[in-house]
Design a protein around this motif. Sequence first.
Motif, PDB file in Angstrom:
ATOM      1  N   LEU A 151     -72.195   2.064 -11.760  1.00  0.00           N
ATOM      2  CA  LEU A 151     -72.317   0.831 -11.245  1.00  0.00           C
ATOM      3  C   LEU A 151     -71.327   0.269 -10.370  1.00  0.00           C
ATOM      4  O   LEU A 151     -70.721   0.319 -10.711  1.00  0.00           O
ATOM      5  CB  LEU A 151     -73.490   0.189 -11.797  1.00  0.00           C
ATOM      6  CG  LEU A 151     -74.698   0.164 -12.824  1.00  0.00           C
ATOM      7  CD1 LEU A 151     -74.492   0.670 -14.076  1.00  0.00           C
ATOM      8  CD2 LEU A 151     -76.201  -0.309 -12.950  1.00  0.00           C
ATOM      9  N   PRO A 152     -71.560  -0.153  -9.389  1.00  0.00           N
ATOM     10  CA  PRO A 152     -70.776  -1.469  -8.351  1.00  0.00           C
ATOM     11  C   PRO A 152     -70.136  -2.229  -9.849  1.00  0.00           C
ATOM     12  O   PRO A 152     -71.146  -2.997 -10.539  1.00  0.00           O
ATOM     13  CB  PRO A 152     -71.111  -1.643  -7.282  1.00  0.00           C
ATOM     14  CG  PRO A 152     -72.373  -0.514  -7.311  1.00  0.00           C
ATOM     15  CD  PRO A 152     -73.486  -0.272  -8.245  1.00  0.00           C
ATOM     16  N   PRO A 153     -69.027  -2.680 -10.081  1.00  0.00           N
ATOM     17  CA  PRO A 153     -68.543  -3.433 -10.394  1.00  0.00           C
ATOM     18  C   PRO A 153     -69.381  -4.605 -10.773  1.00  0.00           C
ATOM     19  O   PRO A 153     -69.417  -5.517 -12.177  1.00  0.00           O
ATOM     20  CB  PRO A 153     -67.220  -3.663 -10.147  1.00  0.00           C
ATOM     21  CG  PRO A 153     -66.371  -2.991  -8.971  1.00  0.00           C
ATOM     22  CD  PRO A 153     -67.714  -2.331  -8.930  1.00  0.00           C
ATOM     23  N   ASP A 154     -69.697  -5.225  -9.453  1.00  0.00           N
ATOM     24  CA  ASP A 154     -70.170  -6.359  -8.686  1.00  0.00           C
ATOM     25  C   ASP A 154     -71.860  -6.697  -9.229  1.00  0.00           C
ATOM     26  O   ASP A 154     -71.873  -8.080  -9.809  1.00  0.00           O
ATOM     27  CB  ASP A 154     -70.098  -7.096  -7.624  1.00  0.00           C
ATOM     28  CG  ASP A 154     -70.730  -6.429  -6.956  1.00  0.00           C
ATOM     29  OD1 ASP A 154     -70.399  -4.988  -7.219  1.00  0.00           O
ATOM     30  OD2 ASP A 154     -71.809  -7.127  -5.925  1.00  0.00           O
ATOM     31  N   VAL A 155     -72.392  -5.342  -9.968  1.00  0.00           N
ATOM     32  CA  VAL A 155     -73.475  -5.256 -10.193  1.00  0.00           C
ATOM     33  C   VAL A 155     -73.625  -4.935 -11.535  1.00  0.00           C
ATOM     34  O   VAL A 155     -74.648  -5.971 -12.598  1.00  0.00           O
ATOM     35  CB  VAL A 155     -74.742  -4.314  -9.895  1.00  0.00           C
ATOM     36  CG1 VAL A 155     -75.596  -3.449 -10.720  1.00  0.00           C
ATOM     37  CG2 VAL A 155     -74.893  -3.742  -8.584  1.00  0.00           C
TER      38      VAL A 155
ATOM     39  N   VAL B 245     -80.843  -5.271 -19.055  1.00  0.00           N
ATOM     40  CA  VAL B 245     -79.373  -6.399 -18.192  1.00  0.00           C
ATOM     41  C   VAL B 245     -79.289  -6.136 -16.956  1.00  0.00           C
ATOM     42  O   VAL B 245     -79.236  -7.660 -16.116  1.00  0.00           O
ATOM     43  CB  VAL B 245     -78.026  -5.578 -18.925  1.00  0.00           C
ATOM     44  CG1 VAL B 245     -76.738  -6.216 -18.252  1.00  0.00           C
ATOM     45  CG2 VAL B 245     -78.112  -5.610 -20.087  1.00  0.00           C
ATOM     46  N   LEU B 246     -80.183  -5.444 -16.129  1.00  0.00           N
ATOM     47  CA  LEU B 246     -79.875  -5.550 -14.570  1.00  0.00           C
ATOM     48  C   LEU B 246     -81.302  -6.356 -13.952  1.00  0.00           C
ATOM     49  O   LEU B 246     -80.875  -7.116 -12.965  1.00  0.00           O
ATOM     50  CB  LEU B 246     -79.888  -4.745 -13.666  1.00  0.00           C
ATOM     51  CG  LEU B 246     -78.943  -3.157 -14.072  1.00  0.00           C
ATOM     52  CD1 LEU B 246     -79.424  -2.281 -13.483  1.00  0.00           C
ATOM     53  CD2 LEU B 246     -77.721  -3.690 -13.494  1.00  0.00           C
ATOM     54  N   HIS B 247     -82.238  -6.588 -14.507  1.00  0.00           N
ATOM     55  CA  HIS B 247     -83.311  -7.205 -14.661  1.00  0.00           C
ATOM     56  C   HIS B 247     -82.888  -9.297 -14.346  1.00  0.00           C
ATOM     57  O   HIS B 247     -83.397 -10.090 -12.904  1.00  0.00           O
ATOM     58  CB  HIS B 247     -84.566  -7.324 -15.266  1.00  0.00           C
ATOM     59  CG  HIS B 247     -85.622  -8.155 -15.429  1.00  0.00           C
ATOM     60  ND1 HIS B 247     -86.279  -8.202 -14.442  1.00  0.00           N
ATOM     61  CD2 HIS B 247     -86.063  -9.163 -15.721  1.00  0.00           C
ATOM     62  CE1 HIS B 247     -87.235  -9.109 -13.754  1.00  0.00           C
ATOM     63  NE2 HIS B 247     -87.104  -9.532 -15.353  1.00  0.00           N
ATOM     64  N   LEU B 248     -82.370  -9.498 -15.474  1.00  0.00           N
ATOM     65  CA  LEU B 248     -81.411 -10.477 -15.816  1.00  0.00           C
ATOM     66  C   LEU B 248     -80.655 -11.437 -14.763  1.00  0.00           C
ATOM     67  O   LEU B 248     -80.373 -12.004 -14.473  1.00  0.00           O
ATOM     68  CB  LEU B 248     -80.594 -10.682 -17.734  1.00  0.00           C
ATOM     69  CG  LEU B 248     -82.397 -10.080 -17.690  1.00  0.00           C
ATOM     70  CD1 LEU B 248     -81.129 -10.648 -19.321  1.00  0.00           C
ATOM     71  CD2 LEU B 248     -82.589 -11.741 -18.579  1.00  0.00           C
ATOM     72  N   ARG B 249     -79.796 -10.101 -14.192  1.00  0.00           N
ATOM     73  CA  ARG B 249     -79.314 -11.110 -12.802  1.00  0.00           C
ATOM     74  C   ARG B 249     -79.593 -10.685 -11.404  1.00  0.00           C
ATOM     75  O   ARG B 249     -78.988 -10.435 -10.481  1.00  0.00           O
ATOM     76  CB  ARG B 249     -77.589  -9.873 -12.956  1.00  0.00           C
ATOM     77  CG  ARG B 249     -76.870  -9.347 -14.336  1.00  0.00           C
ATOM     78  CD  ARG B 249     -75.779  -8.847 -14.334  1.00  0.00           C
ATOM     79  NE  ARG B 249     -75.209  -8.927 -13.088  1.00  0.00           N
ATOM     80  CZ  ARG B 249     -73.481  -9.449 -12.689  1.00  0.00           C
ATOM     81  NH1 ARG B 249     -73.537 -10.361 -14.157  1.00  0.00           N
ATOM     82  NH2 ARG B 249     -73.013 -10.045 -12.275  1.00  0.00           N
TER      83      ARG B 249
ATOM     84  N   ARG C 213     -82.399  -5.422 -10.925  1.00  0.00           N
ATOM     85  CA  ARG C 213     -82.758  -4.207 -10.951  1.00  0.00           C
ATOM     86  C   ARG C 213     -83.491  -3.881 -10.022  1.00  0.00           C
ATOM     87  O   ARG C 213     -83.830  -3.638  -8.941  1.00  0.00           O
ATOM     88  CB  ARG C 213     -83.947  -4.654 -12.553  1.00  0.00           C
ATOM     89  CG  ARG C 213     -84.655  -2.830 -12.218  1.00  0.00           C
ATOM     90  CD  ARG C 213     -85.759  -3.334 -13.854  1.00  0.00           C
ATOM     91  NE  ARG C 213     -86.582  -2.299 -13.723  1.00  0.00           N
ATOM     92  CZ  ARG C 213     -86.996  -1.807 -14.566  1.00  0.00           C
ATOM     93  NH1 ARG C 213     -86.958  -2.711 -15.575  1.00  0.00           N
ATOM     94  NH2 ARG C 213     -87.584  -0.834 -15.081  1.00  0.00           N
ATOM     95  N   PRO C 214     -83.047  -2.080  -9.791  1.00  0.00           N
ATOM     96  CA  PRO C 214     -83.149  -1.266  -8.801  1.00  0.00           C
ATOM     97  C   PRO C 214     -85.313  -1.252  -8.987  1.00  0.00           C
ATOM     98  O   PRO C 214     -86.144  -1.521  -9.557  1.00  0.00           O
ATOM     99  CB  PRO C 214     -83.315   0.248  -9.734  1.00  0.00           C
ATOM    100  CG  PRO C 214     -82.127   0.129  -9.752  1.00  0.00           C
ATOM    101  CD  PRO C 214     -82.862  -1.355 -10.750  1.00  0.00           C
ATOM    102  N   VAL C 215     -85.456  -1.709  -7.134  1.00  0.00           N
ATOM    103  CA  VAL C 215     -86.629  -1.400  -6.493  1.00  0.00           C
ATOM    104  C   VAL C 215     -87.533  -0.255  -6.532  1.00  0.00           C
ATOM    105  O   VAL C 215     -88.775   0.232  -6.925  1.00  0.00           O
ATOM    106  CB  VAL C 215     -87.558  -2.759  -6.217  1.00  0.00           C
ATOM    107  CG1 VAL C 215     -86.923  -3.450  -7.028  1.00  0.00           C
ATOM    108  CG2 VAL C 215     -87.106  -2.264  -5.033  1.00  0.00           C
TER     109      VAL C 215
END
Length: 255
Positions: A159-163, A177-181, A184-186
């Motif tokens: 993943l990109p470091p800012d993601v 984790v991605l959802h909280l940020r 998350r991919p759609v």
Amino acid sequence: MSETIFSAAGFDERHAGPLYLQLQRRIAEAVATGQLGPGDSLPPERDMAAMTGLSRVTVRKAVEGLVAQGQLVQRRGSGTFVAPQVERLEQALSLLTSFTEDMARRGKSVESIWLSRALHVPSPEEVMALGLGAGDRVARIERVRRSDGVPLAIERASLPPDVLPDPAEVDTSLYAVLHLRGLRPVRAVQRISAANLSARDADLLGVASGAAGLKIERIGYLRSGRVVEFTRSLYRGDAYDFAVELKLPSDEERT
């Protein structure tokens, strides 16, 4: 029981095919009918040769074939055993879900055996897939995914470091984790292909080197179209079926 399975009677050099295949069929049938159960040990190679009247080379070839098929497992210093039964899981390809979510829907436990969680210099493949720039790093996580104690897949996500600034933040579910940020991919594009597992990957999944596996490459996108996930996974071929629903196109789609 071993005396029946490994009896010298019944082998036919002229009409029933190679002797090693006859022995393979006999052992496989014993497993299928329950004469040999998961975890049962087979006699040592020299004993099987003496009981069957076959050469040790023939016995070894038969056993190696069943190991390659995943029906038997060999443990150094311990012997040859009937492989544990693995429940086959069917995974729909129409839903963008994580391994954790898939197992939770089935009421199964999930465990990660971590191999790596860190920022790295990206490979050319990661640069291309994620659209990274010169000097960028890549967040990379690599783990064995287990369900109810059985290793089912090896997951290597980039993943990109800012993601994902801190890969160690991922404990169970990457998508959680991605959802909280809010990242998350759609949607995602997945490619599935057959693969023979390398010695290292086969050892991690508890199967024989060269065993059949499924290689899945997923590229995940945000609603904006940005790529936020590049994941390459290897699944046990004896444990997973992937299913997709097909429908006739509508009149509008046909035109």
